[in-house]
Scaffold this active site. Structure first.
Site, PDB file in Angstrom:
ATOM      1  N   GLU A   1       0.832  -1.201   0.000  1.00  0.00           N
ATOM      2  CA  GLU A   1       0.000   0.000   0.000  1.00  0.00           C
ATOM      3  C   GLU A   1       0.869   1.256   0.000  1.00  0.00           C
ATOM      4  OE1 GLU A   1      -3.192   0.564  -0.116  1.00  0.00           O
ATOM      5  OE2 GLU A   1      -4.269  -1.233   0.552  1.00  0.00           O
TER       6      GLU A   1
ATOM      7  N   ASP B   1      -7.111   1.545  -8.140  1.00  0.00           N
ATOM      8  CA  ASP B   1      -5.747   1.938  -7.790  1.00  0.00           C
ATOM      9  C   ASP B   1      -4.715   1.019  -8.462  1.00  0.00           C
ATOM     10  OD1 ASP B   1      -6.965   0.034  -5.936  1.00  0.00           O
ATOM     11  OD2 ASP B   1      -5.123   0.145  -4.753  1.00  0.00           O
TER      12      ASP B   1
END
Length: 451
Positions: free
Chosen positions: A297, A349
Site C-alpha cells: 500500500e 488503484d
C-alpha cells in the site's frame, strides 16, 4: 499559484500574452473574478481557527496530513473518512457524528461541503482540547496541541496516535503547500516546533524492526484482518494506494472491524515502510490474488499525484526489488501489477497518476532515469523545445506525475507576477514542460541536472 484551468493557457502563447484575458486550449474564457474571496479555503481555515480557538497552522496541518487538502468530491476514504479534515465514521472513530452534534451541520453537509467539513474538523479538535483541559493560554501555542492532534488521528491506539501527531508536527516543521480543486494555494510556512507530547512522551515510536524486510517497521495488523499461512507460492506483487493517510491506514488495519489488510504500507513524505502482515501469511488486499501476492500500500489518493513522491517511488521500488529477488518473481508488468489489474477486483488503484514506467525502471535497478515530480494544471502542453513557439508533442490532460531527466534555461513564461525560464525534459513524452507546471516551490527543480 495559478488556477488549474487558467494554467492551461500559459503555454499556448508568448509570455507577453499572459497579461491579456486568458483562454483555455479549447477556446473557453477563463473567468477568474467570480470566486468570492470570503468563501475561499484560506478564508474558511482562518475563520474556523478563530471561531474555535485553534492555531490556524495546526488546523491546516491536520488537514494536509490527512488529505493534502483534497475534498475528494465527498467520497469516503478507505476507513470511511470524509473531506479535507477526514471526519470519520467507523467502529472506532466517530468524528463525523461529533462534528454534526457540535456544529449543527448535517452529515451530508459535513461530507460534501468543504467549508462545513473544515469547521467540523476545527470543532472536533476544540472539543478534544476542552476534554483534555487545555487552557486558553495553551490553546494559543502550537506545541501544546500535540496530545489533541494525536487523539484526533488515532483515538484507539496510543502508539498509532503518537505516529499520527509526529507526522503532523513534521509538516509544521517542514512547511507545506497544496492546491485545492479550484486552484487556490494553501500554505504553511516552515516553523520551529517543540511538541509537548504529554503522556505520549513515554511511548516509543510505533513499530520494531521487521524480520522479513529489515528497513521496515513491524506493526502487526489485527489477527481478524488476515489469514495465517498461504495456500499458494508467492508469485506477484500488487501495488495499491491507501485512499487515506499512512497513520490512518495503519490504524485501520489494526482495527478488527476493518476486515482488510496489506503486507506493507509506505509513507509519502519520506518513504518509510511499515510491515503489517508477514510475507508467509495471507493479507486480505486483492481478493483472487490474496493467496499468491504480496500487497504493498502507498499513502495517498489516486486522484492527487502529489502523494507519489520521489522518496515513495524509490522506497517502494527497493522493497519490490527485495521481494522479487527473495521469491524469484520476474521483474515485469505481468508479475508486478496494480490492484485494478487483478482479476475479480473492482478497485481502480494505483490509478492514472502512478508512473509505471518510472517505477519499473527503479525496480529493475536503473537509477539514472531521472526523478519524479507532480504537475498541476489542465491540458498543459509539452513542447519539442523549451519555448511556447515550439511544436507541441504531447499534453497533460490534468495533474499527474512525470519523470524528469534534466532541465534547461529556455523561454521565460510569466503569469500572475511569477516568471520562470526553467524547462524540464520529460523522456516519457519526448519534450519539455515549463517548470511553472511542476508542483514544487523552487523555480529550478532540486536534484535535477541541466541538460
Amino acid at each position: 499559484m495559478i488556477g488549474a484551468l487558467a494554467a492551461a493557457s500559459v503555454l499556448t502563447a508568448s509570455p507577453s500574452s499572459a497579461q491579456q484575458p486568458e483562454t483555455s486550449l479549447t477556446g473557453h474564457s477563463v473567468d477568474r473574478t467570480v470566486k468570492d474571496p470570503l468563501k475561499s479555503i484560506n478564508a474558511t481555515f482562518a475563520r474556523a481557527a478563530t471561531t474555535y480557538g485553534i492555531p490556524r497552522d495546526v488546523l491546516v496541518a491536520v488537514g494536509y496530513g490527512e488529505t493534502r487538502l483534497d475534498h475528494h468530491n465527498g467520497l469516503p476514504s478507505q476507513d470511511n473518512g470524509y473531506g479535507m479534515m477526514h471526519l470519520a465514521s467507523n467502529p472506532t472513530q466517530h468524528s463525523l457524528e461529533k462534528a454534526a452534534r457540535i456544529t449543527g451541520a448535517t452529515l451530508t453537509e459535513l461530507k460534501r461541503d468543504p467549508a462545513a467539513n473544515i469547521r467540523g474538523g476545527a470543532a472536533v479538535l476544540r472539543a478534544l482540547a476542552d476534554e483534555a483541559g487545555l487552557s486558553p493560554a495553551d490553546r494559543r501555542r502550537v506545541d501544546a496541541w500535540y496530545p489533541i492532534v494525536a487523539a484526533y488521528g488515532a483515538p484507539r491506539d496510543d502508539a498509532a496516535a503518537r505516529s499520527y501527531a509526529d507526522a503532523v508536527y513534521d509538516i509544521l516543521s517542514r512547511g507545506a503547500r497544496a492546491h485545492t480543486a479550484d486552484g487556490e494555494t494553501v500554505s504553511i510556512a516552515p516553523q520551529p516546533v517543540a511538541p509537548e507530547r504529554g503522556t505520549y512522551a513515554s511511548l516509543a515510536p510505533q513499530g520494531v524492526q521487521s524480520t522479513d524486510y529489515p528497513p521496515a517497521l513491524w506493526v502487526p495488523a489485527s489477527s481478524s484482518n488476515y489469514s495465517v499461512g498461504r495456500s499458494s507460492a508467492i508469485t506477484k506483487v500488487v501495488i495499491h494506494v491507501t485512499q487515506g493517510s499512512y497513520a490512518g491506514s495503519i490504524s485501520w488495519f489494526q482495527d478488527p472491524a476493518a476486515q482488510v489488510s496489506a503486507h506493507y504500507v509506505i509513507r509519502s513524505s519520506d518513504g518509510q515502510v511499515t510491515q503489517m502482515v508477514r510475507d508467509k501469511d495471507t493479507a486480505w488486499h486483492a481478493r483472487s490474488a490474496n493467496p499468491y501476492a504480496v500487497g504493498v500500500e502507498h499513502e495517498g489518493y489516486i486522484s492527487n499525484p502529489a502523494w507519489f513522491t520521489e522518496a515513495m517511488y524509490r522506497s517502494s521500488a527497493a522493497l519490490t526489488r527485495h521481494l522479487t529477488s527473495k521469491y524469484g518473481i520476474p521483474r515485469d508488468r505481468t508479475h508486478i501489477v496494480g490492484h485494478s489489474e487483478v482479476p475479480g477486483n473492482d478497485h481502480t488503484d494505483p490509478g492514472p497518476n502512478w508512473n509505471w514506467s518510472y517505477y519499473m525502471s527503479l525496480v529493475r535497478g536503473d537509477t539514472s532515469t531521472g526523478k519524479s515530480f507532480p504537475t498541476w494544471g489542465v491540458d498543459v502542453g509539452i513542447r519539442q523545445q523549451a519555448t511556447t513557439a515550439s511544436t507541441r508533442v504531447a499534453s497533460l490532460p490534468g495533474p499527474t506525475t512525470v519523470r524528469v531527466t534534466c532541465q534547461v534555461r529556455g523561454q521565460s513564461v510569466t503569469y500572475d507576477g511569477v516568471t520562470n525560464n526553467a524547462w524540464s525534459y520529460l523522456p516519457d513524452y519526448g519534450g519539455y514542460i515549463s517548470n511553472l507546471f511542476i508542483d514544487v516551490a523552487e523555480a529550478w527543480l532540486p536534484g535535477v541536472p541541466t541538460c
